[in-house]
Scaffold this active site. Structure first.
Site, short mmCIF file in Angstrom:
data_model
loop_
_atom_site.label_atom_id
_atom_site.label_comp_id
_atom_site.label_asym_id
_atom_site.label_seq_id
_atom_site.Cartn_x
_atom_site.Cartn_y
_atom_site.Cartn_z
N CYS A 43 0.82 -1.23 0.00
CA CYS A 43 0.00 0.00 0.00
C CYS A 43 0.84 1.27 0.00
CB CYS A 43 -0.97 0.00 1.17
SG CYS A 43 -2.03 -1.44 1.20
N HIS B 165 -3.56 7.25 1.90
CA HIS B 165 -3.91 5.89 1.49
C HIS B 165 -5.28 5.57 2.08
CE1 HIS B 165 -4.03 1.69 0.83
NE2 HIS B 165 -3.78 1.34 2.07
N ASN C 119 -10.01 -0.47 -0.13
CA ASN C 119 -8.55 -0.35 -0.11
C ASN C 119 -8.00 -0.95 -1.41
OD1 ASN C 119 -5.82 -0.63 0.31
ND2 ASN C 119 -6.01 -1.42 2.40
O1 UT7 Z 1 -3.70 -1.07 3.65
C1 UT7 Z 1 -2.90 -1.73 4.55
C2 UT7 Z 1 -3.16 -1.29 5.90
N1 UT7 Z 1 -4.35 -1.93 6.42
C3 UT7 Z 1 -5.02 -1.34 7.35
O2 UT7 Z 1 -4.68 -0.23 7.71
C4 UT7 Z 1 -6.15 -2.07 8.03
C5 UT7 Z 1 -6.04 -1.83 9.50
N2 UT7 Z 1 -7.09 -2.48 10.29
C6 UT7 Z 1 -8.37 -2.13 10.22
O3 UT7 Z 1 -8.76 -1.32 9.39
C7 UT7 Z 1 -9.33 -2.73 11.22
O4 UT7 Z 1 -8.60 -3.40 12.21
C8 UT7 Z 1 -10.36 -3.71 10.59
C9 UT7 Z 1 -11.38 -2.93 9.76
C10 UT7 Z 1 -9.64 -4.71 9.73
C11 UT7 Z 1 -11.13 -4.46 11.68
O5 UT7 Z 1 -11.72 -3.55 12.59
P1 UT7 Z 1 -11.53 -3.78 14.17
O6 UT7 Z 1 -12.36 -2.75 14.84
O7 UT7 Z 1 -10.06 -3.75 14.45
O8 UT7 Z 1 -12.17 -5.19 14.38
P2 UT7 Z 1 -11.50 -6.54 14.94
O9 UT7 Z 1 -10.55 -7.10 13.95
O10 UT7 Z 1 -11.00 -6.27 16.31
O11 UT7 Z 1 -12.75 -7.49 15.03
C12 UT7 Z 1 -13.86 -7.20 15.87
C13 UT7 Z 1 -14.91 -8.29 15.72
C14 UT7 Z 1 -14.34 -9.71 15.87
O12 UT7 Z 1 -15.30 -10.47 16.59
P3 UT7 Z 1 -15.06 -10.81 18.15
O13 UT7 Z 1 -13.77 -11.55 18.18
O14 UT7 Z 1 -14.99 -9.46 18.82
O15 UT7 Z 1 -16.26 -11.61 18.50
C15 UT7 Z 1 -14.29 -10.20 14.45
O16 UT7 Z 1 -14.43 -11.60 14.34
O17 UT7 Z 1 -15.50 -8.23 14.42
C16 UT7 Z 1 -15.48 -9.53 13.81
N3 UT7 Z 1 -15.36 -9.37 12.39
C17 UT7 Z 1 -16.42 -9.16 11.59
N4 UT7 Z 1 -17.74 -9.08 11.84
C18 UT7 Z 1 -18.55 -8.82 10.79
C19 UT7 Z 1 -14.23 -9.37 11.63
N5 UT7 Z 1 -14.55 -9.14 10.35
C20 UT7 Z 1 -15.88 -9.02 10.29
C21 UT7 Z 1 -16.81 -8.77 9.25
N6 UT7 Z 1 -18.11 -8.67 9.54
N7 UT7 Z 1 -16.41 -8.57 7.97
#
Ligand code: UT7
Length: 325
Positions: A115, A252, A282
């Site tokens: 990225c 980005h 993204n």
């Molecule tokens: O371009 C390269 C750089 N990349 C980035 O900058 C991405 C950086 N990370 C992020 O943008 C965020 O961390 C995400 C959008 C990927 C995820 O958001 P988050 O608030 O960090 O969520 P999380 O990964 O902590 O997951 C929270 C919950 C989990 O459930 P539990 O364990 O709390 O029960 C996941 O299993 O959300 C669940 N989850 C989903 N639920 C519905 C994960 N993906 C999904 C989904 N739909 N698509």
């Protein structure tokens, strides 16, 4: 005293026709429009056709940049493509773009910094122009991220999209101050110790295929906020600028919350931040040049505006570029 500056002559962009909405994704994996919007700010993304390659998208974006800049093929010395999803292991996407756009024999290669790839490519092109190796370079960020997604992994497949963005960078002159037009300074970083936070579980010399994206989202998020904040402040400090000097932040587009945190650090109102993440998702190396192109195309970004570009990706890699458009 006059010095060489690399000036952005024109921009171009390409997005595939097929739009994949959050609602459609919710029928494929256990997710919802509400979750995706709340956590990432993404509403829809464009997905390339099966037979549409990264190279095809790069050619389209490059052609648009040439048309918009009234630049003839023979006047371009080189092409650098930032991509993580090349058409083939070799030759590079760059040689395909060179051939299909009818560019003359000259330098052509791909840069791989995920990225942050466009920032790396732009910085390399700037160096070539500064050192007299080239006068005019087509720099493209192009990705078919859909080809390396695990469409059963809801934690990654909802985040990415396909597309390409391009700029033509050309030799100009300035007096060495920050009122010069062109690339004023670039900042590039990588920390290989963080490679296992965001990677593909395959590759040419390991599994023999490209593998799929794996990400520790929460950790990447944390570092993205930290690194983006640090690098934008470094860019300002190094040039004796303050945030109010910036006309536009062109970040980005990974997550609206990361972008908002960076803008907050800069004390920049969101009206001065180019946001495409809602419609593009993204698009990795394509996201910064696509966002730049959109804002130039719709007239928000004008000649002489001061732009701060920044991004972070797998590696981890990150960087920034300060540019007077
Ligand atoms: O371009 C390269 C750089 N990349 C980035 O900058 C991405 C950086 N990370 C992020 O943008 C965020 O961390 C995400 C959008 C990927 C995820 O958001 P988050 O608030 O960090 O969520 P999380 O990964 O902590 O997951 C929270 C919950 C989990 O459930 P539990 O364990 O709390 O029960 C996941 O299993 O959300 C669940 N989850 C989903 N639920 C519905 C994960 N993906 C999904 C989904 N739909 N698509």
């Amino acid at each position: 005293m006059s010095i060489i500056r690399s000036i952005i002559r024109s921009t171009g962009g390409y997005l595939p026709e097929n739009i994949l909405t959050n609602a459609a994704l919710a029928e494929m994996v256990d997710t919802s429009d509400e979750w995706i919007m709340q956590r990432s700010g993404i509403k829809e993304r464009c997905i390339a056709a099966d037979d549409e390659t990264t190279g095809d998208m790069a050619v389209a974006a490059g052609r648009m940049a040439m048309e918009r800049g009234c630049v003839e093929a023979q006047d371009i010395d080189g092409v650098i493509i930032a991509t993580t999803t090349p058409d083939k292991t070799f030759p590079s996407v760059a040689v395909k773009v060179q051939d299909e756009l009818g560019l003359p024999v000259g330098l052509a290669f791909d840069v791989q910094a995920v990225c942050a790839g466009f920032l790396y490519a732009l910085s390399v092109a700037d160096s070539f122009i500064q050192t007299g190796k080239a006068r005019r370079i087509l720099v493209v960020g192009a990705e078919k991220m859909s080809s390396i997604l695990d469409w059963e992994d809801r934690s990654t497949c909802v985040l990415f999209g396909d597309g390409a963005g391009a700029v033509i960078l050309e030799r100009g002159e300035g007096d060495g101050g920050i009122s010069d037009r062109g690339v004023l300074s670039t900042y590039l970083y990588a920390n290989g110790g963080q490679a296992d936070l965001l990677y593909t579980d395959g590759g040419t010399s390991t599994s023999g295929d490209s593998g799929h994206i794996k990400m520790q989202g929460r950790e990447v998020f944390k570092y993205a906020v930290q690194y983006m904040s640090d690098v934008v402040m470094e860019a300002l400090d190094a040039n004796n600028l303050v945030s109010s000097d910036i006309d536009w932040l062109v970040p980005h587009q990974a997550n609206s919350r990361i972008i908002e945190a960076t803008a907050k650090k800069l004390k920049l109102p969101m009206e001065q931040v180019i946001m495409t993440v809602e419609r593009h998702g993204n698009t990795s190396a394509a996201s910064i040049p696509l966002a730049l192109h959109e804002a130039v195309f719709d007239g928000r970004i004008k000649q002489n505006d001061l732009l701060l570009l920044e991004g972070m990706g797998g590696g981890l890699t990150w960087g920034a570029a300060l540019i007077r458009f």
